[in-house]
Scaffold this motif. Structure first.
Motif, PDB file in Angstrom:
ATOM      1  N   ARG A   1      -8.370  14.406   1.707  1.00  0.00           N
ATOM      2  CA  ARG A   1      -8.224  15.102   2.999  1.00  0.00           C
ATOM      3  C   ARG A   1      -7.326  16.326   2.840  1.00  0.00           C
ATOM      4  O   ARG A   1      -7.601  17.395   3.374  1.00  0.00           O
ATOM      5  CB  ARG A   1      -7.636  14.140   4.038  1.00  0.00           C
ATOM      6  CG  ARG A   1      -8.611  13.059   4.431  1.00  0.00           C
ATOM      7  CD  ARG A   1      -8.048  12.128   5.527  1.00  0.00           C
ATOM      8  NE  ARG A   1      -9.147  11.320   6.038  1.00  0.00           N
ATOM      9  CZ  ARG A   1      -9.218   9.983   5.928  1.00  0.00           C
ATOM     10  NH1 ARG A   1      -8.238   9.295   5.397  1.00  0.00           N
ATOM     11  NH2 ARG A   1     -10.285   9.347   6.384  1.00  0.00           N
TER      12      ARG A   1
ATOM     13  N   LEU B   1     -26.480   2.900  -0.759  1.00  0.00           N
ATOM     14  CA  LEU B   1     -25.038   3.138  -0.742  1.00  0.00           C
ATOM     15  C   LEU B   1     -24.255   2.123  -1.568  1.00  0.00           C
ATOM     16  O   LEU B   1     -23.228   2.459  -2.151  1.00  0.00           O
ATOM     17  CB  LEU B   1     -24.569   3.076   0.712  1.00  0.00           C
ATOM     18  CG  LEU B   1     -23.074   3.240   1.003  1.00  0.00           C
ATOM     19  CD1 LEU B   1     -22.607   4.632   0.604  1.00  0.00           C
ATOM     20  CD2 LEU B   1     -22.806   2.975   2.482  1.00  0.00           C
TER      21      LEU B   1
ATOM     22  N   ASP C   1      -7.839   8.801  -0.775  1.00  0.00           N
ATOM     23  CA  ASP C   1      -8.402   9.358   0.459  1.00  0.00           C
ATOM     24  C   ASP C   1      -7.476  10.391   1.108  1.00  0.00           C
ATOM     25  O   ASP C   1      -7.940  11.451   1.552  1.00  0.00           O
ATOM     26  CB  ASP C   1      -8.811   8.255   1.450  1.00  0.00           C
ATOM     27  CG  ASP C   1      -7.842   7.095   1.507  1.00  0.00           C
ATOM     28  OD1 ASP C   1      -6.838   7.096   0.764  1.00  0.00           O
ATOM     29  OD2 ASP C   1      -8.084   6.169   2.304  1.00  0.00           O
TER      30      ASP C   1
ATOM     31  N   SER D   1     -20.727   3.376  -2.479  1.00  0.00           N
ATOM     32  CA  SER D   1     -19.525   2.716  -1.977  1.00  0.00           C
ATOM     33  C   SER D   1     -19.273   1.462  -2.803  1.00  0.00           C
ATOM     34  O   SER D   1     -20.097   0.550  -2.806  1.00  0.00           O
ATOM     35  CB  SER D   1     -19.744   2.360  -0.505  1.00  0.00           C
ATOM     36  OG  SER D   1     -18.682   1.560  -0.032  1.00  0.00           O
TER      37      SER D   1
ATOM     38  N   VAL E   1     -24.316   9.115  -2.385  1.00  0.00           N
ATOM     39  CA  VAL E   1     -23.022   8.460  -2.152  1.00  0.00           C
ATOM     40  C   VAL E   1     -23.134   7.015  -2.603  1.00  0.00           C
ATOM     41  O   VAL E   1     -24.157   6.364  -2.386  1.00  0.00           O
ATOM     42  CB  VAL E   1     -22.631   8.433  -0.659  1.00  0.00           C
ATOM     43  CG1 VAL E   1     -21.149   8.084  -0.510  1.00  0.00           C
ATOM     44  CG2 VAL E   1     -22.947   9.727   0.036  1.00  0.00           C
TER      45      VAL E   1
ATOM     46  N   GLU F   1      -7.237  -1.067  -1.386  1.00  0.00           N
ATOM     47  CA  GLU F   1      -7.837  -2.357  -1.038  1.00  0.00           C
ATOM     48  C   GLU F   1      -9.201  -2.209  -0.359  1.00  0.00           C
ATOM     49  O   GLU F   1      -9.884  -3.205  -0.119  1.00  0.00           O
ATOM     50  CB  GLU F   1      -6.899  -3.152  -0.139  1.00  0.00           C
ATOM     51  CG  GLU F   1      -6.613  -2.482   1.186  1.00  0.00           C
ATOM     52  CD  GLU F   1      -6.059  -3.443   2.251  1.00  0.00           C
ATOM     53  OE1 GLU F   1      -6.335  -4.647   2.194  1.00  0.00           O
ATOM     54  OE2 GLU F   1      -5.359  -2.956   3.162  1.00  0.00           O
ATOM     55  N   HIS F   2      -9.584  -0.958  -0.017  1.00  0.00           N
ATOM     56  CA  HIS F   2     -10.891  -0.742   0.617  1.00  0.00           C
ATOM     57  C   HIS F   2     -11.939  -0.249  -0.368  1.00  0.00           C
ATOM     58  O   HIS F   2     -13.029   0.149   0.047  1.00  0.00           O
ATOM     59  CB  HIS F   2     -10.758   0.246   1.774  1.00  0.00           C
ATOM     60  CG  HIS F   2      -9.821  -0.210   2.843  1.00  0.00           C
ATOM     61  ND1 HIS F   2      -9.995  -1.387   3.522  1.00  0.00           N
ATOM     62  CD2 HIS F   2      -8.680   0.337   3.327  1.00  0.00           C
ATOM     63  CE1 HIS F   2      -9.002  -1.538   4.394  1.00  0.00           C
ATOM     64  NE2 HIS F   2      -8.195  -0.517   4.285  1.00  0.00           N
TER      65      HIS F   2
ATOM     66  N   TYR G   1     -10.843  16.143   7.762  1.00  0.00           N
ATOM     67  CA  TYR G   1     -10.467  14.758   8.004  1.00  0.00           C
ATOM     68  C   TYR G   1     -11.518  13.761   7.504  1.00  0.00           C
ATOM     69  O   TYR G   1     -11.199  12.827   6.784  1.00  0.00           O
ATOM     70  CB  TYR G   1     -10.140  14.483   9.479  1.00  0.00           C
ATOM     71  CG  TYR G   1      -9.594  13.087   9.585  1.00  0.00           C
ATOM     72  CD1 TYR G   1      -8.277  12.822   9.216  1.00  0.00           C
ATOM     73  CD2 TYR G   1     -10.414  12.015   9.922  1.00  0.00           C
ATOM     74  CE1 TYR G   1      -7.775  11.542   9.211  1.00  0.00           C
ATOM     75  CE2 TYR G   1      -9.921  10.727   9.913  1.00  0.00           C
ATOM     76  CZ  TYR G   1      -8.600  10.486   9.563  1.00  0.00           C
ATOM     77  OH  TYR G   1      -8.133   9.205   9.542  1.00  0.00           O
ATOM     78  N   THR G   2     -12.773  13.949   7.874  1.00  0.00           N
ATOM     79  CA  THR G   2     -13.744  12.925   7.447  1.00  0.00           C
ATOM     80  C   THR G   2     -14.019  13.081   5.952  1.00  0.00           C
ATOM     81  O   THR G   2     -14.107  14.196   5.423  1.00  0.00           O
ATOM     82  CB  THR G   2     -15.081  12.987   8.227  1.00  0.00           C
ATOM     83  OG1 THR G   2     -15.771  14.166   7.854  1.00  0.00           O
ATOM     84  CG2 THR G   2     -14.850  12.980   9.723  1.00  0.00           C
TER      85      THR G   2
ATOM     86  N   VAL H   1     -16.640  12.506   4.220  1.00  0.00           N
ATOM     87  CA  VAL H   1     -17.923  13.129   3.876  1.00  0.00           C
ATOM     88  C   VAL H   1     -17.767  14.641   3.805  1.00  0.00           C
ATOM     89  O   VAL H   1     -18.221  15.287   2.854  1.00  0.00           O
ATOM     90  CB  VAL H   1     -19.008  12.738   4.901  1.00  0.00           C
ATOM     91  CG1 VAL H   1     -20.273  13.536   4.675  1.00  0.00           C
ATOM     92  CG2 VAL H   1     -19.290  11.246   4.825  1.00  0.00           C
ATOM     93  N   LYS H   2     -17.086  15.206   4.815  1.00  0.00           N
ATOM     94  CA  LYS H   2     -16.879  16.661   4.815  1.00  0.00           C
ATOM     95  C   LYS H   2     -15.917  17.070   3.708  1.00  0.00           C
ATOM     96  O   LYS H   2     -16.094  18.108   3.067  1.00  0.00           O
ATOM     97  CB  LYS H   2     -16.330  17.105   6.166  1.00  0.00           C
ATOM     98  CG  LYS H   2     -17.379  17.094   7.260  1.00  0.00           C
ATOM     99  CD  LYS H   2     -16.803  17.648   8.548  1.00  0.00           C
ATOM    100  CE  LYS H   2     -17.858  17.644   9.647  1.00  0.00           C
ATOM    101  NZ  LYS H   2     -17.263  18.003  10.946  1.00  0.00           N
TER     102      LYS H   2
ATOM    103  N   LYS I   1      -9.760   4.190  -2.458  1.00  0.00           N
ATOM    104  CA  LYS I   1      -9.227   3.756  -1.158  1.00  0.00           C
ATOM    105  C   LYS I   1      -8.440   2.448  -1.275  1.00  0.00           C
ATOM    106  O   LYS I   1      -8.348   1.685  -0.308  1.00  0.00           O
ATOM    107  CB  LYS I   1     -10.380   3.596  -0.158  1.00  0.00           C
ATOM    108  CG  LYS I   1     -11.192   4.883   0.052  1.00  0.00           C
ATOM    109  CD  LYS I   1     -12.097   4.782   1.263  1.00  0.00           C
ATOM    110  CE  LYS I   1     -13.145   3.703   1.083  1.00  0.00           C
ATOM    111  NZ  LYS I   1     -13.913   3.474   2.330  1.00  0.00           N
TER     112      LYS I   1
ATOM    113  N   LYS J   1     -13.550  -3.618   9.452  1.00  0.00           N
ATOM    114  CA  LYS J   1     -12.546  -2.657   8.985  1.00  0.00           C
ATOM    115  C   LYS J   1     -12.931  -1.221   9.329  1.00  0.00           C
ATOM    116  O   LYS J   1     -12.508  -0.280   8.647  1.00  0.00           O
ATOM    117  CB  LYS J   1     -12.338  -2.808   7.475  1.00  0.00           C
ATOM    118  CG  LYS J   1     -11.906  -4.223   7.052  1.00  0.00           C
ATOM    119  CD  LYS J   1     -11.372  -4.247   5.627  1.00  0.00           C
ATOM    120  CE  LYS J   1     -12.468  -3.890   4.637  1.00  0.00           C
ATOM    121  NZ  LYS J   1     -11.963  -3.765   3.256  1.00  0.00           N
TER     122      LYS J   1
ATOM    123  N   ASN K   1       0.815  -1.208   0.000  1.00  0.00           N
ATOM    124  CA  ASN K   1       0.000   0.000   0.000  1.00  0.00           C
ATOM    125  C   ASN K   1       0.851   1.262   0.000  1.00  0.00           C
ATOM    126  O   ASN K   1       0.370   2.350  -0.248  1.00  0.00           O
ATOM    127  CB  ASN K   1      -0.925   0.033   1.220  1.00  0.00           C
ATOM    128  CG  ASN K   1      -2.129  -0.848   1.030  1.00  0.00           C
ATOM    129  OD1 ASN K   1      -2.671  -0.924  -0.069  1.00  0.00           O
ATOM    130  ND2 ASN K   1      -2.543  -1.522   2.078  1.00  0.00           N
TER     131      ASN K   1
END
Lengths: 306, 306
Positions: free
Chosen positions: A178, B299, A174, A220, A218, A207-208, A184-185, A187-188, A205, B205, A91
């Motif tokens: 930021r 989502l 990600d 995912s 949104v 591997e996520h 940091y979050t 969403v924001k 992200k 996770k 990573n």
């Protein structure tokens, strides 16, 4: 009507826990271009290489039917070269060498036959070159996707912000989201970035998986859990190529289609990391892609009667 | 027939970037028990508290209809106490204080009325106590779910391995899965762990969701992207409670139902982090849960005709 991709076409030398390569073909436009060809044609590339690049390397792209008229070959000069070493977690990586070479004074030329561009991918590259490309297109494309990175946020933020105001979709990871938003979050961060120009934001992200923000929604997307990631180089570029290739294929920009495009991008990225460099992206077929999409479906779809 | 949950019932003192609490009610069994009640009843708890715990605190559980016959109250002794401080990223924390108190010599008592246990959640606790609990049940439950943590891998691995051989589902986080298996990639870690006893493995996770492995299949559940995580304490326990509560509700153990259970677990966890401690889990209603499930569906669900 065409899909145009601008970005680096490079030599990479890669070390991973699985092995080490000599100079092999890499670059953002290379990976994105190859990935896109499985979903849409024609794909037209804009870029620059040195005389050292060699016909056999250009043929990797040509043999997938990619239009290379916009790729300048600078005889007597050297191609952009990047060398990196991945850590055991795959990573994170260290850059060992970056030699700009022909990229240092790259002035993108847009052939007349590229002016039918409806879908434009601004692959990871100097924001100034991205701005020049946008300025030299006679018609605003139907969809402009921007892939960029933290390096340009650190060194060319003003230009990057100008690019942002002209694009429809931004794809970053990600940490970069930021950094760009100062939030940091995610969403924001997304809320803030969506005021900077793009209508849609994709946060990659690794591997996520990936998050898609836009139209007040949104999505995912999962990443395919892999037993071995062989070489992550080009995964983000393959994602971007698969993403815009799918949208060029369906031809309508809706959140529904954007979601599917993220899944196709993820699928192409998941192939890319299975072998070194572009190897896996040269040998795909539609059956393999169809099976991979089915894996993503099985992986993430559920049915709750509640 | 009932759902039995064993775990800590504790006092927590929490510091987050959003504020600081005095001693509030916490503990694995507390969070899991509250979460489970929204999906299944009766929920029966096994645990121990000191005389300092107070009726108003026990009432938090009783008022949700939780059977407390298996919760021992040790007069003159103090309840288990944990204090922690979350970092700005809310994903990591420092433990400031751990006082075992009544937990030091906890000998679980299983009331006769609990012997109808069909669904058993072994919440995070000493593996030795989990083994005793399993030994004192007269009938093997239909489903045993184990929630554990790296601390027990470091200090009581032999006992933990004995527990593993008797459970159907193991829920741990990604770092713990890597530690337990000695494998870096989660796919390989899962393969190895599924030879240790459990038929299903859930890898949590955090903000990246959860993976479910078993029956030769994989499922990737998203986490709800949240603008603010107020207090992550108890999120994993709420996940486990929602997960087993859903399975007790539907009554059939299939991969399809397991997937849905992961979504319900994720939904309960997403409520938990919205307020300090158990606050949010005390005030939920079915409409809120239904809406949250709909959010998870929107989502992550897509439709590709390919």
């Amino acid at each position: 009507m065409s899909l145009v991709i601008i970005g680096t076409i490079a030599y990479d030398a890669i070390e991973t826990p699985f092995g080490k390569t000599d100079k092999i073909v890499g670059g953002a436009a290379t990976f994105a271009g190859l990935a896109a060809t499985y979903l849409y044609r024609p794909v037209k590339l804009i870029g620059v290489v040195g005389g050292d690049f060699g016909d056999e390397n250009l043929n990797i792209l040509k043999s997938r039917g990619i239009d290379m008229e916009g790729v300048q070959v600078k005889e007597g000069q050297k191609s952009f070269f990047w060398s990196g070493r991945y850590h055991n977690d795959m990573n994170s990586r260290d850059t060992l060498v970056t030699e700009l070479n022909v990229l240092a004074d790259f002035d993108p030329v847009i052939p007349a036959t590229y002016q039918d561009c409806e879908y434009l991918l601004l692959g990871n590259l100097t924001p100034q070159v991205q701005l020049t490309t946008l300025a030299r297109l006679q018609h605003k494309p139907k969809l402009v996707v921007l892939d960029t990175m933290n390096f340009w946020m650190d060194t060319a933020l003003d230009d990057l912000q100008k690019v942002l105001r002209q694009v429809d979709v931004l794809a970053i990871n990600d940490a970069e989201a930021r950094q760009l938003a100062g939030e940091y979050t995610l969403v924001k961060a997304a809320e803030k970035i969506l005021t900077m120009g793009p209508r849609y934001l994709i946060i990659k992200k690794g591997e996520h998986g990936a998050l898609l923000f836009g139209d007040g929604q949104v999505f995912s997307a999962p990443a395919l859990p892999l037993a071995d990631v062989f070489d992550p180089t080009g995964a983000g570029d393959s994602f971007a190529g698969g993403f815009i290739g799918y949208l060029a294929n369906v031809g309508t920009i809706t959140f529904h289609n954007m979601k599917n495009a993220v899944i196709f991008g993820s699928a192409l990225a998941s192939f890319c990391v299975e072998k070194f460099g572009t190897e896996r992206l040269q040998e795909l077929d539609q059956t393999q892609i169809r099976q991979r999409i089915a894996q993503f479906t099985a992986l993430s779809q559920f049915e709750i009667g509640y």
